[in-house]
Enzyme design. Sequence first.
Site, PDB file in Angstrom:
ATOM      1  N   HIS A  14      16.207 -26.268  -4.625  1.00 20.30           N
ATOM      2  CA  HIS A  14      16.059 -27.871  -3.554  1.00 20.30           C
ATOM      3  C   HIS A  14      15.070 -28.118  -4.221  1.00 20.30           C
ATOM      4  O   HIS A  14      14.331 -27.171  -3.725  1.00 20.30           O
ATOM      5  CB  HIS A  14      16.458 -26.901  -1.849  1.00 20.30           C
ATOM      6  CG  HIS A  14      15.867 -28.212  -1.215  1.00 20.30           C
ATOM      7  ND1 HIS A  14      16.378 -28.042  -0.102  1.00 20.30           N
ATOM      8  CD2 HIS A  14      15.005 -29.740  -1.124  1.00 20.30           C
ATOM      9  CE1 HIS A  14      16.372 -29.004   0.578  1.00 20.30           C
ATOM     10  NE2 HIS A  14      15.213 -29.766   0.077  1.00 20.30           N
ATOM     11  N   HIS A  16      12.865 -31.850  -4.411  1.00 12.59           N
ATOM     12  CA  HIS A  16      12.597 -33.586  -4.510  1.00 12.59           C
ATOM     13  C   HIS A  16      11.850 -34.315  -5.473  1.00 12.59           C
ATOM     14  O   HIS A  16      10.794 -33.443  -6.081  1.00 12.59           O
ATOM     15  CB  HIS A  16      11.577 -34.174  -3.340  1.00 12.59           C
ATOM     16  CG  HIS A  16      12.934 -33.780  -2.429  1.00 12.59           C
ATOM     17  ND1 HIS A  16      13.949 -34.264  -1.748  1.00 12.59           N
ATOM     18  CD2 HIS A  16      12.854 -32.483  -1.327  1.00 12.59           C
ATOM     19  CE1 HIS A  16      13.792 -33.790  -0.613  1.00 12.59           C
ATOM     20  NE2 HIS A  16      13.821 -32.526   0.127  1.00 12.59           N
ATOM     21  N   ARG A  18      11.902 -37.468  -6.194  1.00  7.17           N
ATOM     22  CA  ARG A  18      11.891 -38.958  -5.975  1.00  7.17           C
ATOM     23  C   ARG A  18      12.850 -40.388  -7.109  1.00  7.17           C
ATOM     24  O   ARG A  18      13.379 -39.857  -7.830  1.00  7.17           O
ATOM     25  CB  ARG A  18      10.380 -39.721  -5.620  1.00  7.17           C
ATOM     26  CG  ARG A  18      10.601 -38.216  -4.870  1.00  7.17           C
ATOM     27  CD  ARG A  18      10.309 -37.726  -3.963  1.00  7.17           C
ATOM     28  NE  ARG A  18      10.058 -37.723  -2.645  1.00  7.17           N
ATOM     29  CZ  ARG A  18      10.183 -36.770  -1.397  1.00  7.17           C
ATOM     30  NH1 ARG A  18      11.512 -37.183  -1.105  1.00  7.17           N
ATOM     31  NH2 ARG A  18       9.336 -36.811  -0.557  1.00  7.17           N
ATOM     32  N   ASN A  43      17.794 -37.143  -1.361  1.00  4.50           N
ATOM     33  CA  ASN A  43      17.590 -39.089  -0.104  1.00  4.50           C
ATOM     34  C   ASN A  43      16.119 -39.751  -1.139  1.00  4.50           C
ATOM     35  O   ASN A  43      15.234 -39.630  -0.307  1.00  4.50           O
ATOM     36  CB  ASN A  43      16.904 -37.453   0.552  1.00  4.50           C
ATOM     37  CG  ASN A  43      15.868 -36.951   0.412  1.00  4.50           C
ATOM     38  OD1 ASN A  43      15.599 -36.894  -0.745  1.00  4.50           O
ATOM     39  ND2 ASN A  43      14.241 -36.530   1.355  1.00  4.50           N
ATOM     40  N   LYS A 108      25.054 -33.611   0.191  1.00  2.00           N
ATOM     41  CA  LYS A 108      24.703 -33.373   0.946  1.00  2.00           C
ATOM     42  C   LYS A 108      24.247 -33.812   2.753  1.00  2.00           C
ATOM     43  O   LYS A 108      24.729 -34.775   2.923  1.00  2.00           O
ATOM     44  CB  LYS A 108      23.028 -33.394   0.567  1.00  2.00           C
ATOM     45  CG  LYS A 108      21.397 -33.300   1.222  1.00  2.00           C
ATOM     46  CD  LYS A 108      21.097 -32.468   1.773  1.00  2.00           C
ATOM     47  CE  LYS A 108      20.152 -31.506   2.505  1.00  2.00           C
ATOM     48  NZ  LYS A 108      18.902 -31.193   1.950  1.00  2.00           N
ATOM     49  N   HIS A 146      20.600 -29.162   5.761  1.00  2.00           N
ATOM     50  CA  HIS A 146      19.689 -29.642   6.287  1.00  2.00           C
ATOM     51  C   HIS A 146      19.810 -29.435   8.131  1.00  2.00           C
ATOM     52  O   HIS A 146      20.315 -30.014   8.253  1.00  2.00           O
ATOM     53  CB  HIS A 146      19.187 -30.694   6.152  1.00  2.00           C
ATOM     54  CG  HIS A 146      17.608 -31.167   6.748  1.00  2.00           C
ATOM     55  ND1 HIS A 146      16.624 -31.063   6.457  1.00  2.00           N
ATOM     56  CD2 HIS A 146      17.342 -30.527   8.338  1.00  2.00           C
ATOM     57  CE1 HIS A 146      15.337 -31.464   7.327  1.00  2.00           C
ATOM     58  NE2 HIS A 146      16.157 -30.746   7.887  1.00  2.00           N
ATOM     59  N   HIS A 189      16.303 -24.528   3.238  1.00  9.98           N
ATOM     60  CA  HIS A 189      14.855 -24.206   3.397  1.00  9.98           C
ATOM     61  C   HIS A 189      14.848 -23.785   5.121  1.00  9.98           C
ATOM     62  O   HIS A 189      14.524 -24.122   6.422  1.00  9.98           O
ATOM     63  CB  HIS A 189      14.615 -25.651   3.655  1.00  9.98           C
ATOM     64  CG  HIS A 189      14.639 -26.822   3.486  1.00  9.98           C
ATOM     65  ND1 HIS A 189      15.451 -26.572   4.966  1.00  9.98           N
ATOM     66  CD2 HIS A 189      15.133 -27.939   3.252  1.00  9.98           C
ATOM     67  CE1 HIS A 189      16.034 -28.140   5.149  1.00  9.98           C
ATOM     68  NE2 HIS A 189      15.428 -28.998   4.354  1.00  9.98           N
ATOM     69  N   ASP A 262      11.820 -26.783  -1.325  1.00 12.63           N
ATOM     70  CA  ASP A 262      11.721 -28.246  -1.201  1.00 12.63           C
ATOM     71  C   ASP A 262      10.626 -29.473  -1.227  1.00 12.63           C
ATOM     72  O   ASP A 262       9.822 -29.459  -0.617  1.00 12.63           O
ATOM     73  CB  ASP A 262      11.996 -27.672   0.512  1.00 12.63           C
ATOM     74  CG  ASP A 262      12.309 -29.126   0.811  1.00 12.63           C
ATOM     75  OD1 ASP A 262      12.243 -29.701   0.692  1.00 12.63           O
ATOM     76  OD2 ASP A 262      12.345 -29.551   2.614  1.00 12.63           O
ATOM     77  N   HIS A 266       4.352 -36.854  -1.326  1.00 14.18           N
ATOM     78  CA  HIS A 266       4.552 -37.547  -0.978  1.00 14.18           C
ATOM     79  C   HIS A 266       3.374 -38.338  -1.159  1.00 14.18           C
ATOM     80  O   HIS A 266       2.005 -37.718  -1.362  1.00 14.18           O
ATOM     81  CB  HIS A 266       3.782 -37.458   0.547  1.00 14.18           C
ATOM     82  CG  HIS A 266       5.826 -37.005   1.322  1.00 14.18           C
ATOM     83  ND1 HIS A 266       6.667 -38.100   1.750  1.00 14.18           N
ATOM     84  CD2 HIS A 266       6.281 -36.469   1.270  1.00 14.18           C
ATOM     85  CE1 HIS A 266       7.740 -37.829   2.150  1.00 14.18           C
ATOM     86  NE2 HIS A 266       7.629 -36.650   1.784  1.00 14.18           N
ATOM     87  N   ALA A 276       4.233 -38.558   7.077  1.00  9.78           N
ATOM     88  CA  ALA A 276       5.510 -38.224   6.410  1.00  9.78           C
ATOM     89  C   ALA A 276       5.749 -36.515   6.481  1.00  9.78           C
ATOM     90  O   ALA A 276       4.683 -35.312   5.845  1.00  9.78           O
ATOM     91  CB  ALA A 276       5.406 -38.380   5.278  1.00  9.78           C
TER      92      ALA A 276
HETATM   93  C1  NCD Z   1      11.703 -33.556   2.546  1.00 11.93           C
HETATM   94  C2  NCD Z   1      11.288 -34.589   1.822  1.00 11.93           C
HETATM   95  O1  NCD Z   1      10.013 -35.709   2.369  1.00 11.93           O
HETATM   96  O2  NCD Z   1      11.948 -35.894   1.456  1.00 11.93           O
HETATM   97  N1  NCD Z   1      10.584 -33.181   3.508  1.00 11.93           N
HETATM   98  C3  NCD Z   1      10.461 -32.111   4.547  1.00 11.93           C
HETATM   99  O3  NCD Z   1       9.725 -32.435   5.145  1.00 11.93           O
HETATM  100  N2  NCD Z   1      10.956 -31.263   3.756  1.00 11.93           N
HETATM  101  C4  NCD Z   1      13.246 -34.132   3.169  1.00 11.93           C
HETATM  102  C5  NCD Z   1      13.631 -32.863   3.384  1.00 11.93           C
HETATM  103  O4  NCD Z   1      14.311 -32.196   2.682  1.00 11.93           O
HETATM  104  O5  NCD Z   1      13.763 -32.296   4.883  1.00 11.93           O
HETATM  105 ZN    ZN Z   2      13.957 -31.015   0.570  1.00 11.43          ZN
END
Ligand code: NCD
Ligand code: ZN
Length: 366
Positions: A14, A16, A18, A43, A108, A146, A189, A262, A266, A276
């Site tokens: 898991h 990100h 981006r 996402n 997801k 989630h 998570h 996770d 940001h 965020a």
């Molecule tokens: C994740 C994100 O920033 O894309 N943020 C987070 O707090 N974990 C999204 C997610 O997995 O909830």
């Molecule tokens: Zn995530």
Amino acid sequence: MAETLTLPKWYDLHTHFRQGANVATYIADHLAMGCAGALAMPNTKPPVARITGEKSDTSWSIEAYRDDLLAAGADAFDQLIIPLYLTRETTPSMIEEGAKSGLLRACKYYPPHGTTNAEHGVAMDNWIGSDVFRAMEEHGLVLCIHGEQHALAGPDYFDQKQTAESVFYTNSLPRVLDTHPNLKIVCEHITTKTAAEFVQSAPATVGATITPQHLIYTVGHLIQGLKYHLYCLPIVKFEEDRAALREAVTTEGQSKFFAGTDSAPHTTKATECGCAAGCYTGGCAPQLYAMAFEASESDLFSDSGEAELKRFLSTNGPEFYEFPVSTETFTMEQTPSKCETHQTDEGPVVPLPVGMDLELAWAITS
Ligand code: NCD
Ligand code: ZN
């Protein structure tokens, strides 16, 4: 000489990556920390909500997003899984075609507006008993969840007696399992004792990922000094929750819990009217997990301690997702190390240890 630990390369199930210019930086950080493959969250902007075809203004396809990640360095991974974002546009035939093509391995679930870029999510009640979930069951796809109840008011969202996560695992997920007994589910998570116990007592079709931050920190660490780099969703919880997660990952022979960082970069974390959600752990996740296992009283230089970390990082995830364990290895040394903030054109990306002023007790050496 410092002691070392050599394990099969691990999988981050898991994360990100981006979109845009920073993707290559995030992937490079993953490769540098001995990661053999990743499950890259959908996402993105726009969301990954189709299987094939060109990217449009409103959605990406798994095929097109995958090509972009591969071109940005992900071709060095053994595995790259991109789940389909379950939205109003998702259809049973999409699931069937995706599964048959091999592009689709997981879907997801996002609670609507429940986290970063979750506005395309559709509430769980709409999926329970749906033809989409039936098609996923039939084709052996994994449902990545989630697990937080959406749209709760403050006192119901986070309080001593309940949190959005405990409500979800008490009220919603048992109904998913009852209605779809063959559906493979990853509770992503997880942060609470409620969720850990649910996963432990569920059938073998249910697994879970746990992040480094939820094994290391509690909500007190976040509040003391309002350390907003630790702000992620689901939010870090209480001591008894952390203890339950630590116990879950260090239980001898456990096969249900595995790494999913996770890691969520940001470039603008704190704004004038909020923060965020997401912690960045690219480049430092195995070091943090090793520290978390040690804090859980695991002796990583004993056979049993090493075996537990290996299960969590390197073998349980592949077994659950049904792909081979890596035949390559990576080595960590028990010696202090640092990670740095990335200064990018979009803004700074601050890794969790920098944001928390935490020195890493381990270094990746090869
Ligand atoms: C994740 C994100 O920033 O894309 N943020 C987070 O707090 N974990 C999204 C997610 O997995 O909830
Ligand atoms: Zn995530």
